[in-house]
Design a protein around this motif. Sequence first.
Motif, PDB file in Angstrom:
ATOM      1  N   GLU A 179       0.793  -0.994  -0.298  1.00 41.09           N
ATOM      2  CA  GLU A 179       0.283   0.022   0.161  1.00 41.09           C
ATOM      3  C   GLU A 179       0.845   1.479   0.124  1.00 41.09           C
ATOM      4  O   GLU A 179      -0.121   2.499  -0.727  1.00 41.09           O
ATOM      5  CB  GLU A 179      -0.496   0.466   1.222  1.00 41.09           C
ATOM      6  CG  GLU A 179      -2.149  -1.237   0.988  1.00 41.09           C
ATOM      7  CD  GLU A 179      -2.810  -1.316   2.150  1.00 41.09           C
ATOM      8  OE1 GLU A 179      -2.991  -0.207   3.522  1.00 41.09           O
ATOM      9  OE2 GLU A 179      -3.441  -1.918   2.518  1.00 41.09           O
ATOM     10  N   GLN A 180       2.011   1.141   0.792  1.00 39.07           N
ATOM     11  CA  GLN A 180       2.313   2.362   0.773  1.00 39.07           C
ATOM     12  C   GLN A 180       4.519   2.580  -0.183  1.00 39.07           C
ATOM     13  O   GLN A 180       5.091   2.843  -0.437  1.00 39.07           O
ATOM     14  CB  GLN A 180       3.556   2.332   2.089  1.00 39.07           C
ATOM     15  CG  GLN A 180       2.696   2.633   3.387  1.00 39.07           C
ATOM     16  CD  GLN A 180       3.637   2.750   4.418  1.00 39.07           C
ATOM     17  OE1 GLN A 180       4.076   3.036   4.926  1.00 39.07           O
ATOM     18  NE2 GLN A 180       2.894   2.278   5.973  1.00 39.07           N
ATOM     19  N   ASN A 181       3.707   1.755  -1.642  1.00 44.59           N
ATOM     20  CA  ASN A 181       4.681   1.624  -3.018  1.00 44.59           C
ATOM     21  C   ASN A 181       6.707   1.263  -2.276  1.00 44.59           C
ATOM     22  O   ASN A 181       6.646   2.041  -2.715  1.00 44.59           O
ATOM     23  CB  ASN A 181       4.270   2.955  -3.217  1.00 44.59           C
ATOM     24  CG  ASN A 181       2.987   2.600  -4.169  1.00 44.59           C
ATOM     25  OD1 ASN A 181       2.481   2.053  -4.692  1.00 44.59           O
ATOM     26  ND2 ASN A 181       2.856   4.148  -3.900  1.00 44.59           N
ATOM     27  N   LYS A 182       6.606   1.230  -0.906  1.00 40.24           N
ATOM     28  CA  LYS A 182       7.522   0.124  -0.564  1.00 40.24           C
ATOM     29  C   LYS A 182       7.994  -0.712  -0.988  1.00 40.24           C
ATOM     30  O   LYS A 182       7.341  -2.221  -1.708  1.00 40.24           O
ATOM     31  CB  LYS A 182       7.682  -0.494   0.747  1.00 40.24           C
ATOM     32  CG  LYS A 182       7.121   1.008   1.368  1.00 40.24           C
ATOM     33  CD  LYS A 182       8.659   2.373   1.473  1.00 40.24           C
ATOM     34  CE  LYS A 182       8.097   3.626   1.903  1.00 40.24           C
ATOM     35  NZ  LYS A 182       7.662   3.557   3.719  1.00 40.24           N
ATOM     36  N   SER A 183       9.497  -1.305  -1.172  1.00 43.96           N
ATOM     37  CA  SER A 183       9.889  -2.715  -2.379  1.00 43.96           C
ATOM     38  C   SER A 183       9.912  -3.768  -1.317  1.00 43.96           C
ATOM     39  O   SER A 183      10.084  -3.360   0.540  1.00 43.96           O
ATOM     40  CB  SER A 183      11.146  -2.905  -2.384  1.00 43.96           C
ATOM     41  OG  SER A 183      11.401  -1.546  -3.396  1.00 43.96           O
ATOM     42  N   VAL A 184       9.810  -4.758  -1.120  1.00 47.34           N
ATOM     43  CA  VAL A 184       9.104  -6.184  -0.425  1.00 47.34           C
ATOM     44  C   VAL A 184      10.065  -7.001  -0.728  1.00 47.34           C
ATOM     45  O   VAL A 184      10.122  -7.594  -2.169  1.00 47.34           O
ATOM     46  CB  VAL A 184       7.750  -7.129  -0.400  1.00 47.34           C
ATOM     47  CG1 VAL A 184       7.898  -7.958   0.735  1.00 47.34           C
ATOM     48  CG2 VAL A 184       6.913  -5.557   0.038  1.00 47.34           C
ATOM     49  N   PHE A 185      11.078  -7.551   0.040  1.00 47.87           N
ATOM     50  CA  PHE A 185      12.270  -9.001  -0.526  1.00 47.87           C
ATOM     51  C   PHE A 185      11.620  -9.819   0.361  1.00 47.87           C
ATOM     52  O   PHE A 185      11.380  -9.535   1.979  1.00 47.87           O
ATOM     53  CB  PHE A 185      13.818  -7.781   0.466  1.00 47.87           C
ATOM     54  CG  PHE A 185      14.002  -7.708  -1.377  1.00 47.87           C
ATOM     55  CD1 PHE A 185      15.174  -7.468  -1.950  1.00 47.87           C
ATOM     56  CD2 PHE A 185      14.117  -5.365  -0.790  1.00 47.87           C
ATOM     57  CE1 PHE A 185      15.427  -6.363  -2.801  1.00 47.87           C
ATOM     58  CE2 PHE A 185      14.591  -5.000  -1.667  1.00 47.87           C
ATOM     59  CZ  PHE A 185      15.565  -5.098  -1.841  1.00 47.87           C
ATOM     60  N   ALA A 186      11.694 -11.074   0.606  1.00 49.83           N
ATOM     61  CA  ALA A 186      11.714 -12.669   1.335  1.00 49.83           C
ATOM     62  C   ALA A 186      13.227 -12.913   0.771  1.00 49.83           C
ATOM     63  O   ALA A 186      13.711 -13.453  -0.666  1.00 49.83           O
ATOM     64  CB  ALA A 186      10.368 -13.022  -0.301  1.00 49.83           C
ATOM     65  N   VAL A 187      13.382 -13.901   1.864  1.00 49.14           N
ATOM     66  CA  VAL A 187      14.574 -15.214   2.110  1.00 49.14           C
ATOM     67  C   VAL A 187      13.626 -15.976   1.560  1.00 49.14           C
ATOM     68  O   VAL A 187      12.587 -16.358   2.356  1.00 49.14           O
ATOM     69  CB  VAL A 187      14.888 -14.951   3.241  1.00 49.14           C
ATOM     70  CG1 VAL A 187      16.956 -16.070   3.562  1.00 49.14           C
ATOM     71  CG2 VAL A 187      15.512 -13.501   3.576  1.00 49.14           C
ATOM     72  N   PRO A 188      14.382 -16.943   0.406  1.00 48.33           N
ATOM     73  CA  PRO A 188      13.247 -17.768   0.469  1.00 48.33           C
ATOM     74  C   PRO A 188      13.648 -19.379   1.187  1.00 48.33           C
ATOM     75  O   PRO A 188      14.912 -18.983   2.049  1.00 48.33           O
ATOM     76  CB  PRO A 188      14.227 -18.332  -1.299  1.00 48.33           C
ATOM     77  CG  PRO A 188      16.161 -17.988  -1.362  1.00 48.33           C
ATOM     78  CD  PRO A 188      15.165 -16.508  -0.532  1.00 48.33           C
ATOM     79  N   GLY A 189      13.163 -20.166   1.186  1.00 49.24           N
ATOM     80  CA  GLY A 189      13.662 -21.220   2.344  1.00 49.24           C
ATOM     81  C   GLY A 189      12.804 -22.413   1.690  1.00 49.24           C
ATOM     82  O   GLY A 189      12.841 -23.026   0.795  1.00 49.24           O
ATOM     83  N   ASN A 190      13.415 -23.345   2.475  1.00 49.94           N
ATOM     84  CA  ASN A 190      13.002 -25.258   1.498  1.00 49.94           C
ATOM     85  C   ASN A 190      11.971 -24.875   2.142  1.00 49.94           C
ATOM     86  O   ASN A 190      10.925 -24.584   2.147  1.00 49.94           O
ATOM     87  CB  ASN A 190      13.406 -25.865   3.402  1.00 49.94           C
ATOM     88  CG  ASN A 190      13.209 -26.997   3.292  1.00 49.94           C
ATOM     89  OD1 ASN A 190      12.435 -28.311   2.313  1.00 49.94           O
ATOM     90  ND2 ASN A 190      14.141 -27.999   4.029  1.00 49.94           N
ATOM     91  N   ILE A 191      11.782 -25.602   0.625  1.00 43.41           N
ATOM     92  CA  ILE A 191      10.252 -26.046   0.190  1.00 43.41           C
ATOM     93  C   ILE A 191       9.095 -26.461   0.987  1.00 43.41           C
ATOM     94  O   ILE A 191       7.839 -27.151   1.166  1.00 43.41           O
ATOM     95  CB  ILE A 191       9.571 -26.260  -1.346  1.00 43.41           C
ATOM     96  CG1 ILE A 191      10.022 -27.881  -1.834  1.00 43.41           C
ATOM     97  CG2 ILE A 191       9.953 -25.388  -2.128  1.00 43.41           C
ATOM     98  CD1 ILE A 191       9.901 -28.149  -2.875  1.00 43.41           C
ATOM     99  N   THR A 192       9.818 -27.757   1.459  1.00 42.49           N
ATOM    100  CA  THR A 192       8.578 -28.876   2.704  1.00 42.49           C
ATOM    101  C   THR A 192       9.409 -27.864   3.470  1.00 42.49           C
ATOM    102  O   THR A 192       8.104 -29.166   4.361  1.00 42.49           O
ATOM    103  CB  THR A 192      10.130 -30.204   2.328  1.00 42.49           C
ATOM    104  OG1 THR A 192      11.034 -29.936   3.260  1.00 42.49           O
ATOM    105  CG2 THR A 192      10.159 -30.593   1.436  1.00 42.49           C
ATOM    106  N   SER A 193       9.065 -26.720   4.148  1.00 40.08           N
ATOM    107  CA  SER A 193       9.355 -25.970   5.467  1.00 40.08           C
ATOM    108  C   SER A 193       8.395 -25.407   5.941  1.00 40.08           C
ATOM    109  O   SER A 193       8.160 -24.347   4.705  1.00 40.08           O
ATOM    110  CB  SER A 193      10.729 -25.130   5.996  1.00 40.08           C
ATOM    111  OG  SER A 193      10.436 -25.040   7.146  1.00 40.08           O
ATOM    112  N   PRO A 194       7.567 -25.715   7.388  1.00 37.19           N
ATOM    113  CA  PRO A 194       5.937 -24.567   6.674  1.00 37.19           C
ATOM    114  C   PRO A 194       6.769 -22.921   7.321  1.00 37.19           C
ATOM    115  O   PRO A 194       5.659 -22.393   6.702  1.00 37.19           O
ATOM    116  CB  PRO A 194       5.191 -25.483   8.320  1.00 37.19           C
ATOM    117  CG  PRO A 194       5.337 -27.173   8.130  1.00 37.19           C
ATOM    118  CD  PRO A 194       7.241 -26.634   7.343  1.00 37.19           C
TER     119      PRO A 194
END
Length: 363
Positions: A248-263
Amino acid sequence: MLSPQELFWLYLNNIKNIGARRFAKLYFKYRTKEAFLEGIERGDQELIFLSAEILTEIKNGAWKTPCDRMINYMVEHAINAVFYSSPEYPPQLREIDAPPPILYYIGDFSFVQEPCIAIIGSRRATRYGRECAEKFSGTLAENGICVVSGMADGVDGYSHEAALACGGKTIAILGGGVDFIYPASNAALYRKIAENGLILSEYPLATRPQKENFPQRNRLIIGLSRCLLVVEAGMPSGTMITVDFAVEQNKSVFAVPGNITSPSSEGTNYLIKNGCLCALSPEDILMEFGIYKTEEKKKFKLPENLEPLQKQILEMLEIEDLPAEKIENSLQADINEINTALMMLEIAGYIKQFPGREYSLCR
Protein backbone atom coordinates in the motif's frame (compact mmCIF):
# COMPACT_ATOMS: atom_id res chain seq x y z
CA MET A 1 10.26 21.35 26.48
CA LEU A 2 6.60 20.77 25.63
CA SER A 3 4.29 23.71 24.93
CA PRO A 4 1.05 24.24 26.96
CA GLN A 5 -0.93 22.92 23.98
CA GLU A 6 1.22 19.79 23.79
CA LEU A 7 0.90 19.23 27.53
CA PHE A 8 -2.89 19.32 27.22
CA TRP A 9 -2.91 16.77 24.42
CA LEU A 10 -0.44 14.60 26.32
CA TYR A 11 -2.83 14.62 29.28
CA LEU A 12 -5.78 13.79 27.04
CA ASN A 13 -3.91 10.98 25.27
CA ASN A 14 -3.28 9.26 28.59
CA ILE A 15 -6.89 9.30 29.79
CA LYS A 16 -7.76 5.67 30.43
CA ASN A 17 -9.58 3.86 27.61
CA ILE A 18 -9.59 6.80 25.19
CA GLY A 19 -7.96 4.61 22.54
CA ALA A 20 -5.41 5.51 19.86
CA ARG A 21 -7.89 5.86 16.99
CA ARG A 22 -10.37 7.99 18.92
CA PHE A 23 -7.57 10.21 20.21
CA ALA A 24 -6.23 10.72 16.68
CA LYS A 25 -9.69 11.80 15.48
CA LEU A 26 -9.99 14.29 18.31
CA TYR A 27 -6.49 15.66 17.80
CA PHE A 28 -6.86 16.24 14.07
CA LYS A 29 -10.39 17.67 14.45
CA TYR A 30 -9.74 20.18 17.26
CA ARG A 31 -5.97 20.81 17.07
CA THR A 32 -5.99 23.25 20.04
CA LYS A 33 -7.10 23.13 23.68
CA GLU A 34 -9.38 26.13 23.08
CA ALA A 35 -11.19 24.42 20.20
CA PHE A 36 -11.55 21.31 22.35
CA LEU A 37 -13.14 23.35 25.17
CA GLU A 38 -15.53 24.93 22.70
CA GLY A 39 -16.48 21.44 21.56
CA ILE A 40 -17.29 20.50 25.15
CA GLU A 41 -19.50 23.57 25.53
CA ARG A 42 -21.34 22.73 22.31
CA GLY A 43 -21.84 19.16 23.48
CA ASP A 44 -20.11 17.66 20.43
CA GLN A 45 -21.04 14.03 19.90
CA GLU A 46 -17.38 12.96 19.76
CA LEU A 47 -16.89 14.06 23.39
CA ILE A 48 -19.80 12.38 25.14
CA PHE A 49 -17.54 9.51 26.19
CA LEU A 50 -15.74 11.81 28.65
CA SER A 51 -16.80 11.27 32.26
CA ALA A 52 -18.17 14.13 34.37
CA GLU A 53 -14.98 13.99 36.45
CA ILE A 54 -12.74 14.40 33.40
CA LEU A 55 -14.91 17.20 31.99
CA THR A 56 -14.67 19.10 35.26
CA GLU A 57 -10.90 18.52 35.35
CA ILE A 58 -10.54 19.94 31.85
CA LYS A 59 -12.83 22.93 32.39
CA ASN A 60 -11.29 24.17 35.64
CA GLY A 61 -7.68 23.53 34.65
CA ALA A 62 -7.15 20.77 37.21
CA TRP A 63 -5.83 18.57 34.39
CA LYS A 64 -2.43 20.22 34.90
CA THR A 65 -1.85 18.29 38.16
CA PRO A 66 -2.05 14.77 36.66
CA CYS A 67 -0.12 16.09 33.67
CA ASP A 68 2.70 17.27 35.95
CA ARG A 69 2.83 13.81 37.52
CA MET A 70 3.04 12.30 34.06
CA ILE A 71 5.89 14.60 33.03
CA ASN A 72 7.80 13.71 36.19
CA TYR A 73 7.31 10.03 35.38
CA MET A 74 8.57 10.57 31.83
CA VAL A 75 11.66 12.43 33.04
CA GLU A 76 12.37 9.70 35.58
CA HIS A 77 12.18 7.00 32.88
CA ALA A 78 13.91 9.01 30.10
CA ILE A 79 10.72 9.07 28.01
CA ASN A 80 10.16 11.83 25.48
CA ALA A 81 7.32 12.76 23.14
CA VAL A 82 7.20 14.24 19.64
CA PHE A 83 3.97 15.71 18.27
CA TYR A 84 2.65 15.75 14.71
CA SER A 85 2.94 19.56 14.79
CA SER A 86 6.64 19.41 15.70
CA PRO A 87 9.39 19.92 13.07
CA GLU A 88 11.10 16.80 14.51
CA TYR A 89 8.16 14.59 13.55
CA PRO A 90 9.37 12.05 10.92
CA PRO A 91 8.21 13.32 7.52
CA GLN A 92 7.84 9.77 6.20
CA LEU A 93 5.17 9.06 8.85
CA ARG A 94 3.16 12.08 7.76
CA GLU A 95 2.57 10.24 4.48
CA ILE A 96 1.03 7.06 5.93
CA ASP A 97 -2.60 6.29 6.56
CA ALA A 98 -3.67 7.64 10.00
CA PRO A 99 -0.36 9.12 11.19
CA PRO A 100 -0.10 9.06 15.00
CA PRO A 101 -0.51 12.49 16.65
CA ILE A 102 2.09 11.66 19.33
CA LEU A 103 5.18 9.46 19.22
CA TYR A 104 6.63 8.40 22.56
CA TYR A 105 10.25 7.34 22.58
CA ILE A 106 13.26 6.26 24.62
CA GLY A 107 16.72 6.57 23.12
CA ASP A 108 18.18 8.40 20.14
CA PHE A 109 15.35 9.91 18.08
CA SER A 110 17.77 10.96 15.32
CA PHE A 111 17.71 7.33 14.13
CA VAL A 112 14.40 8.06 12.33
CA GLN A 113 16.42 10.22 9.92
CA GLU A 114 18.66 7.30 8.89
CA PRO A 115 18.04 5.08 5.86
CA CYS A 116 15.95 2.30 7.38
CA ILE A 117 14.90 -1.24 6.52
CA ALA A 118 12.10 -3.19 8.15
CA ILE A 119 13.02 -6.80 8.96
CA ILE A 120 10.23 -9.08 10.14
CA GLY A 121 9.41 -12.76 10.31
CA SER A 122 8.23 -15.66 12.41
CA ARG A 123 8.13 -15.48 16.20
CA ARG A 124 9.04 -19.18 16.17
CA ALA A 125 12.03 -18.86 13.91
CA THR A 126 13.90 -21.98 12.91
CA ARG A 127 17.66 -22.20 13.08
CA TYR A 128 17.75 -21.24 9.40
CA GLY A 129 15.54 -18.21 10.10
CA ARG A 130 17.78 -17.08 12.92
CA GLU A 131 20.95 -17.39 10.83
CA CYS A 132 19.36 -15.43 7.95
CA ALA A 133 18.05 -12.70 10.26
CA GLU A 134 21.46 -12.29 11.87
CA LYS A 135 23.32 -12.35 8.55
CA PHE A 136 21.10 -9.82 6.79
CA SER A 137 20.61 -7.50 9.76
CA GLY A 138 24.29 -7.53 10.74
CA THR A 139 25.56 -6.82 7.24
CA LEU A 140 22.99 -4.09 6.57
CA ALA A 141 23.70 -2.42 9.92
CA GLU A 142 27.45 -2.54 9.24
CA ASN A 143 26.77 -0.61 6.06
CA GLY A 144 24.87 2.18 7.80
CA ILE A 145 21.31 0.90 7.38
CA CYS A 146 19.10 1.24 10.47
CA VAL A 147 17.20 -1.97 11.22
CA VAL A 148 13.54 -1.46 12.20
CA SER A 149 11.48 -4.23 13.76
CA GLY A 150 8.95 -4.97 16.50
CA MET A 151 11.08 -6.50 19.30
CA ALA A 152 9.00 -9.69 19.20
CA ASP A 153 10.46 -13.13 19.83
CA GLY A 154 12.12 -14.83 16.88
CA VAL A 155 13.19 -12.94 13.77
CA ASP A 156 12.49 -9.49 15.26
CA GLY A 157 14.69 -10.08 18.28
CA TYR A 158 17.51 -11.71 16.31
CA SER A 159 17.51 -8.77 13.88
CA HIS A 160 17.78 -6.18 16.65
CA GLU A 161 20.53 -8.17 18.41
CA ALA A 162 22.60 -8.55 15.24
CA ALA A 163 22.38 -4.82 14.47
CA LEU A 164 23.50 -3.93 17.99
CA ALA A 165 26.27 -6.55 18.01
CA CYS A 166 28.10 -4.83 15.16
CA GLY A 167 27.62 -1.34 16.57
CA GLY A 168 24.83 -0.55 14.14
CA LYS A 169 21.54 1.29 14.59
CA THR A 170 18.16 -0.24 15.34
CA ILE A 171 14.63 0.95 16.12
CA ALA A 172 12.06 -1.13 18.02
CA ILE A 173 8.45 -0.08 17.47
CA LEU A 174 6.19 -1.48 20.17
CA GLY A 175 2.54 -2.52 20.24
CA GLY A 176 2.18 -1.06 23.74
CA GLY A 177 3.63 1.80 25.75
CA VAL A 178 7.37 2.43 25.50
CA ASP A 179 7.57 1.73 29.23
CA PHE A 180 5.91 -1.68 28.98
CA ILE A 181 8.32 -4.49 28.08
CA TYR A 182 6.71 -7.12 25.88
CA PRO A 183 7.47 -9.94 25.64
CA ALA A 184 9.00 -10.08 29.12
CA SER A 185 11.60 -12.53 27.80
CA ASN A 186 13.12 -9.66 25.81
CA ALA A 187 13.80 -7.48 28.86
CA ALA A 188 17.57 -7.58 28.33
CA LEU A 189 17.15 -6.70 24.63
CA TYR A 190 14.80 -3.83 25.59
CA ARG A 191 17.47 -2.35 27.86
CA LYS A 192 20.13 -2.66 25.13
CA ILE A 193 17.96 -0.86 22.60
CA ALA A 194 17.01 1.83 25.13
CA GLU A 195 20.71 2.51 25.72
CA ASN A 196 22.02 2.14 22.16
CA GLY A 197 19.05 2.46 19.82
CA LEU A 198 15.52 3.83 19.76
CA ILE A 199 12.27 2.50 21.27
CA LEU A 200 9.18 4.05 19.72
CA SER A 201 5.40 3.78 20.16
CA GLU A 202 2.22 5.69 19.40
CA TYR A 203 0.50 4.19 22.45
CA PRO A 204 0.09 6.03 25.77
CA LEU A 205 2.29 5.27 28.74
CA ALA A 206 1.91 1.92 30.50
CA THR A 207 -0.33 0.57 27.69
CA ARG A 208 -0.41 -3.22 27.72
CA PRO A 209 -0.06 -4.67 24.21
CA GLN A 210 -3.34 -5.87 22.74
CA LYS A 211 -3.75 -8.17 19.75
CA GLU A 212 -5.34 -5.42 17.67
CA ASN A 213 -2.40 -3.07 18.34
CA PHE A 214 0.14 -5.07 16.37
CA PRO A 215 -1.21 -4.50 12.83
CA GLN A 216 -1.40 -0.78 13.67
CA ARG A 217 2.15 -0.91 15.00
CA ASN A 218 3.34 -2.59 11.81
CA ARG A 219 2.19 0.30 9.63
CA LEU A 220 4.75 2.45 11.50
CA ILE A 221 7.49 -0.14 10.98
CA ILE A 222 6.84 0.06 7.25
CA GLY A 223 6.29 3.82 7.28
CA LEU A 224 9.75 4.53 8.67
CA SER A 225 11.49 2.13 6.28
CA ARG A 226 12.57 2.34 2.67
CA CYS A 227 11.87 -1.35 2.08
CA LEU A 228 10.81 -4.55 3.81
CA LEU A 229 12.65 -7.84 4.26
CA VAL A 230 10.67 -10.94 5.25
CA VAL A 231 13.05 -13.56 6.61
CA GLU A 232 10.74 -16.42 7.51
CA ALA A 233 6.95 -16.69 7.61
CA GLY A 234 4.30 -19.37 7.61
CA MET A 235 0.90 -19.29 5.95
CA PRO A 236 -1.21 -17.58 7.09
CA SER A 237 0.62 -15.22 9.44
CA GLY A 238 0.63 -11.68 10.79
CA THR A 239 3.71 -11.07 8.66
CA MET A 240 1.51 -11.08 5.56
CA ILE A 241 -0.54 -8.17 6.96
CA THR A 242 2.67 -6.17 7.20
CA VAL A 243 3.49 -7.04 3.59
CA ASP A 244 0.11 -5.55 2.63
CA PHE A 245 1.09 -2.29 4.37
CA ALA A 246 4.34 -2.25 2.40
CA VAL A 247 2.51 -2.75 -0.89
CA GLU A 248 0.00 0.00 0.00
CA GLN A 249 2.89 2.36 0.77
CA ASN A 250 4.71 1.43 -2.48
CA LYS A 251 7.71 -0.03 -0.65
CA SER A 252 9.89 -2.77 -2.15
CA VAL A 253 9.34 -6.16 -0.52
CA PHE A 254 12.18 -8.68 -0.31
CA ALA A 255 11.81 -12.26 0.90
CA VAL A 256 14.42 -14.86 1.82
CA PRO A 257 13.65 -18.18 0.09
CA GLY A 258 13.46 -21.29 2.23
CA ASN A 259 13.11 -25.04 2.14
CA ILE A 260 10.00 -25.91 0.10
CA THR A 261 9.11 -28.65 2.60
CA SER A 262 9.30 -26.34 5.63
CA PRO A 263 6.03 -24.77 6.87
CA SER A 264 8.14 -21.89 8.21
CA SER A 265 9.09 -20.89 4.67
CA GLU A 266 5.67 -21.24 3.02
CA GLY A 267 5.02 -17.52 3.37
CA THR A 268 8.34 -16.29 2.00
CA ASN A 269 8.30 -18.74 -0.90
CA TYR A 270 4.74 -17.67 -1.69
CA LEU A 271 5.79 -14.03 -1.76
CA ILE A 272 8.64 -14.73 -4.16
CA LYS A 273 6.38 -16.81 -6.39
CA ASN A 274 3.92 -13.91 -6.53
CA GLY A 275 6.36 -11.18 -7.51
CA CYS A 276 8.26 -10.09 -4.41
CA LEU A 277 12.02 -9.66 -4.74
CA CYS A 278 14.18 -12.65 -3.87
CA ALA A 279 16.90 -11.86 -1.32
CA LEU A 280 19.75 -14.35 -1.64
CA SER A 281 22.28 -12.13 0.13
CA PRO A 282 22.44 -8.79 1.96
CA GLU A 283 24.06 -7.33 -1.18
CA ASP A 284 20.71 -7.72 -2.98
CA ILE A 285 19.19 -5.28 -0.49
CA LEU A 286 22.17 -2.94 -0.23
CA MET A 287 21.63 -2.16 -3.92
CA GLU A 288 18.18 -0.81 -2.96
CA PHE A 289 20.02 1.80 -0.91
CA GLY A 290 22.53 2.58 -3.66
CA ILE A 291 25.32 0.56 -2.02
CA TYR A 292 27.04 -1.81 -4.42
CA LYS A 293 29.38 -4.46 -3.08
CA THR A 294 30.68 -7.78 -4.28
CA GLU A 295 30.04 -10.48 -1.75
CA GLU A 296 33.27 -12.00 -0.56
CA LYS A 297 33.33 -15.51 0.81
CA LYS A 298 35.33 -15.43 4.00
CA LYS A 299 37.80 -18.26 4.32
CA PHE A 300 37.78 -19.68 7.82
CA LYS A 301 41.22 -19.42 9.37
CA LEU A 302 42.04 -22.44 11.52
CA PRO A 303 43.22 -21.46 15.00
CA GLU A 304 46.77 -22.37 15.90
CA ASN A 305 47.80 -24.94 18.53
CA LEU A 306 44.82 -27.19 17.92
CA GLU A 307 44.90 -30.88 18.63
CA PRO A 308 44.77 -32.99 15.44
CA LEU A 309 41.26 -34.27 16.21
CA GLN A 310 39.91 -30.76 16.79
CA LYS A 311 41.49 -29.60 13.53
CA GLN A 312 39.82 -32.47 11.64
CA ILE A 313 36.43 -31.54 13.06
CA LEU A 314 36.80 -27.88 12.08
CA GLU A 315 37.85 -28.86 8.56
CA MET A 316 34.73 -31.01 8.24
CA LEU A 317 32.44 -28.24 9.53
CA GLU A 318 34.02 -25.73 7.15
CA ILE A 319 32.42 -27.67 4.31
CA GLU A 320 28.96 -28.14 5.87
CA ASP A 321 27.06 -28.31 9.15
CA LEU A 322 27.01 -31.85 10.52
CA PRO A 323 25.23 -33.85 13.22
CA ALA A 324 27.43 -35.39 15.92
CA GLU A 325 26.63 -38.87 14.68
CA LYS A 326 28.05 -38.18 11.22
CA ILE A 327 31.18 -36.61 12.73
CA GLU A 328 31.69 -39.65 14.97
CA ASN A 329 31.23 -42.08 12.07
CA SER A 330 33.63 -40.19 9.80
CA LEU A 331 36.58 -40.00 12.18
CA GLN A 332 38.95 -42.79 13.14
CA ALA A 333 38.92 -42.04 16.85
CA ASP A 334 37.34 -43.09 20.11
CA ILE A 335 33.81 -41.65 20.47
CA ASN A 336 34.62 -40.21 23.90
CA GLU A 337 37.63 -38.38 22.46
CA ILE A 338 35.46 -36.98 19.67
CA ASN A 339 32.82 -35.76 22.12
CA THR A 340 35.51 -34.17 24.27
CA ALA A 341 36.95 -32.42 21.21
CA LEU A 342 33.48 -31.15 20.25
CA MET A 343 32.90 -29.86 23.77
CA MET A 344 36.26 -28.07 23.88
CA LEU A 345 35.69 -26.45 20.49
CA GLU A 346 32.24 -25.27 21.60
CA ILE A 347 33.60 -23.84 24.86
CA ALA A 348 36.31 -22.04 22.91
CA GLY A 349 33.65 -20.50 20.65
CA TYR A 350 34.83 -22.14 17.41
CA ILE A 351 31.63 -24.11 16.88
CA LYS A 352 28.03 -23.96 18.09
CA GLN A 353 25.57 -26.74 18.77
CA PHE A 354 21.93 -26.76 17.69
CA PRO A 355 19.01 -29.03 18.64
CA GLY A 356 19.56 -32.61 17.54
CA ARG A 357 23.28 -32.28 18.32
CA GLU A 358 24.01 -30.66 14.98
CA TYR A 359 27.17 -28.55 14.86
CA SER A 360 28.00 -25.43 12.88
CA LEU A 361 31.20 -23.44 12.44
CA CYS A 362 31.35 -19.99 14.06
CA ARG A 363 32.94 -17.97 11.27
